[in-house]
Design a protein around this motif. Structure first.
Motif, mmCIF file in Angstrom:
data_model
loop_
_atom_site.group_PDB
_atom_site.id
_atom_site.type_symbol
_atom_site.label_atom_id
_atom_site.label_comp_id
_atom_site.label_asym_id
_atom_site.label_seq_id
_atom_site.Cartn_x
_atom_site.Cartn_y
_atom_site.Cartn_z
ATOM 1 N N ARG A 2 90.824 -36.959 -14.009
ATOM 2 C CA ARG A 2 90.769 -38.227 -14.749
ATOM 3 C C ARG A 2 90.109 -37.939 -16.081
ATOM 4 N N THR A 3 90.802 -38.304 -17.163
ATOM 5 C CA THR A 3 90.266 -38.109 -18.506
ATOM 6 C C THR A 3 90.225 -39.465 -19.194
ATOM 7 N N VAL A 4 89.075 -39.816 -19.771
ATOM 8 C CA VAL A 4 88.917 -41.098 -20.450
ATOM 9 C C VAL A 4 88.487 -40.831 -21.884
ATOM 10 N N ASP A 5 89.209 -41.425 -22.826
ATOM 11 C CA ASP A 5 88.847 -41.367 -24.245
ATOM 12 C C ASP A 5 88.758 -42.791 -24.752
ATOM 13 N N GLN A 6 87.813 -43.041 -25.655
ATOM 14 C CA GLN A 6 87.590 -44.396 -26.138
ATOM 15 C C GLN A 6 87.123 -44.363 -27.580
ATOM 16 N N ILE A 7 87.504 -45.423 -28.324
ATOM 17 C CA ILE A 7 87.067 -45.546 -29.712
ATOM 18 C C ILE A 7 86.922 -47.023 -30.046
ATOM 19 N N VAL A 8 86.048 -47.336 -30.987
ATOM 20 C CA VAL A 8 85.875 -48.700 -31.479
ATOM 21 C C VAL A 8 86.473 -48.753 -32.873
ATOM 22 N N ILE A 9 87.361 -49.720 -33.077
ATOM 23 C CA ILE A 9 88.048 -49.875 -34.359
ATOM 24 C C ILE A 9 87.608 -51.183 -34.984
ATOM 25 N N SER A 10 87.245 -51.136 -36.245
ATOM 26 C CA SER A 10 86.757 -52.315 -36.965
ATOM 27 C C SER A 10 87.922 -53.177 -37.432
ATOM 28 N N ALA A 11 88.569 -53.799 -36.475
ATOM 29 C CA ALA A 11 89.694 -54.696 -36.737
ATOM 30 C C ALA A 11 89.996 -55.449 -35.449
ATOM 31 N N PRO A 12 90.611 -56.616 -35.561
ATOM 32 C CA PRO A 12 90.978 -57.359 -34.358
ATOM 33 C C PRO A 12 92.157 -56.719 -33.624
ATOM 34 N N VAL A 13 92.280 -57.037 -32.347
ATOM 35 C CA VAL A 13 93.349 -56.493 -31.511
ATOM 36 C C VAL A 13 94.718 -56.740 -32.135
ATOM 37 N N ALA A 14 94.905 -57.882 -32.757
ATOM 38 C CA ALA A 14 96.206 -58.223 -33.353
ATOM 39 C C ALA A 14 96.652 -57.207 -34.404
ATOM 40 N N THR A 87 103.026 -32.020 -17.539
ATOM 41 C CA THR A 87 102.205 -33.125 -17.030
ATOM 42 C C THR A 87 103.016 -34.147 -16.236
ATOM 43 N N THR A 88 104.176 -33.762 -15.711
ATOM 44 C CA THR A 88 104.985 -34.661 -14.884
ATOM 45 C C THR A 88 104.119 -35.267 -13.775
ATOM 46 N N GLY A 89 104.252 -36.578 -13.617
ATOM 47 C CA GLY A 89 103.471 -37.288 -12.602
ATOM 48 C C GLY A 89 102.188 -37.907 -13.131
ATOM 49 N N MET A 90 101.826 -37.635 -14.380
ATOM 50 C CA MET A 90 100.602 -38.195 -14.948
ATOM 51 C C MET A 90 100.806 -39.680 -15.266
ATOM 52 N N ASP A 91 99.802 -40.477 -14.956
ATOM 53 C CA ASP A 91 99.782 -41.893 -15.319
ATOM 54 C C ASP A 91 98.757 -42.086 -16.428
ATOM 55 N N VAL A 92 99.177 -42.813 -17.461
ATOM 56 C CA VAL A 92 98.322 -43.047 -18.620
ATOM 57 C C VAL A 92 98.331 -44.542 -18.918
ATOM 58 N N VAL A 93 97.161 -45.095 -19.199
ATOM 59 C CA VAL A 93 97.088 -46.488 -19.627
ATOM 60 C C VAL A 93 96.220 -46.572 -20.870
ATOM 61 N N TRP A 94 96.752 -47.262 -21.874
ATOM 62 C CA TRP A 94 96.017 -47.607 -23.089
ATOM 63 C C TRP A 94 95.619 -49.069 -22.940
ATOM 64 N N ARG A 95 94.353 -49.374 -23.173
ATOM 65 C CA ARG A 95 93.877 -50.762 -23.144
ATOM 66 C C ARG A 95 93.183 -51.084 -24.452
ATOM 67 N N CYS A 96 93.540 -52.219 -25.016
ATOM 68 C CA CYS A 96 92.889 -52.712 -26.235
ATOM 69 C C CYS A 96 92.157 -53.996 -25.879
ATOM 70 N N ALA A 97 90.876 -54.063 -26.191
ATOM 71 C CA ALA A 97 90.073 -55.232 -25.853
ATOM 72 C C ALA A 97 89.205 -55.622 -27.035
ATOM 73 N N SER A 98 89.114 -56.927 -27.276
ATOM 74 C CA SER A 98 88.250 -57.439 -28.336
ATOM 75 C C SER A 98 86.798 -57.270 -27.952
ATOM 76 N N GLU A 146 95.344 -40.124 -15.603
ATOM 77 C CA GLU A 146 95.088 -39.758 -14.208
ATOM 78 C C GLU A 146 96.242 -38.892 -13.712
ATOM 79 N N TRP A 147 95.865 -37.795 -13.027
ATOM 80 C CA TRP A 147 96.876 -36.812 -12.650
ATOM 81 C C TRP A 147 96.324 -35.894 -11.571
ATOM 82 N N ARG A 148 97.178 -35.500 -10.673
ATOM 83 C CA ARG A 148 96.770 -34.558 -9.617
ATOM 84 C C ARG A 148 96.877 -33.112 -10.080
ATOM 85 N N GLY A 149 97.531 -32.882 -11.198
ATOM 86 C CA GLY A 149 97.684 -31.531 -11.714
ATOM 87 C C GLY A 149 99.088 -31.016 -11.482
#
Length: 187
Positions: A2-14, A87-98, A146-149
């Motif tokens: 499981r790899t998690v990357d995150q950043i804060v962007i100075s702008a609204p989600v829109a 990376t076949t089988g890897m699941d990736v989700v991008w989430r944007c939150a205010s 997320e991935w089993r490898g």
């Protein structure tokens, strides 16, 4: 793995979400992307082929994958299921939150705020402060892989956890987030 990357962007989600979702534009704004092309497209995503460079000092290693992409603007999520490539089988989700901060908290990050206030005064169609409040609006973008490898006997999971995840996936995802932040905050 499981790899998690995150950043804060100075702008609204829109303003952030469309840049993250318009992957075919990524090679224009993200120098580490070689190409992105839809193999088939639907109104909520499609099958997308992506190729990038993973730099190692002066050297660059080419990477490539194909994903089923699903865009959910209501939930501010973009999901990928890798269907071809190492990376076949890897699941990736991008989430944007205010994320709202008080005016005082925002001033603690004064150099960013001053730049953003200048942008707001230039009649930005998407204000950085919520109308009628003193809340400063930011967007937190999180990418979870997320991935089993790879299906390599004995070493697949170990390779994913020790090399592929932290070196390749994090290396590309962190550059992608930084590039999207640059693009959104520049415009």
């Amino acid at each position: 793995m499981r790899t998690v990357d995150q950043i804060v962007i100075s702008a609204p989600v829109a303003r952030v979400f469309p840049v993250a979702a318009q992957v075919e534009r990524w090679p224009e704004i993200l120098p580490h992307y070689r190409w992105v092309r839809f193999l088939d497209r639907s109104d909520r995503g499609g099958t997308v082929e992506m190729a990038a460079w993973r730099p190692f000092g002066p050297l660059r290693y080419p990477v490539w994958w194909v994903s089923e992409m699903t865009v959910d603007p209501t939930a501010c999520e973009i999901r990928y299921r890798h269907v071809r490539g190492i990376t076949t089988g890897m699941d990736v989700v991008w989430r944007c939150a205010s994320q709202a901060r008080s005016h005082a908290e925002a001033w603690a990050r004064r150099d960013t705020v001053l730049k953003d206030i200048a942008l707001q005064r230039s009649a930005s169609p998407s204000p950085l402060f919520r109308v009628g409040t003193t809340e400063y609006v930011e967007t937190v973008v999180t990418i979870v892989h997320e991935w089993r490898g790879p299906a390599w006997p004995l070493i697949g999971r170990l390779a994913a956890r020790l090399v592929i995840g932290p070196v390749f996936i994090h290396g590309i995802a962190s550059r992608t987030l930084a590039g999207i932040k640059r693009e959104v905050e520049r415009t």
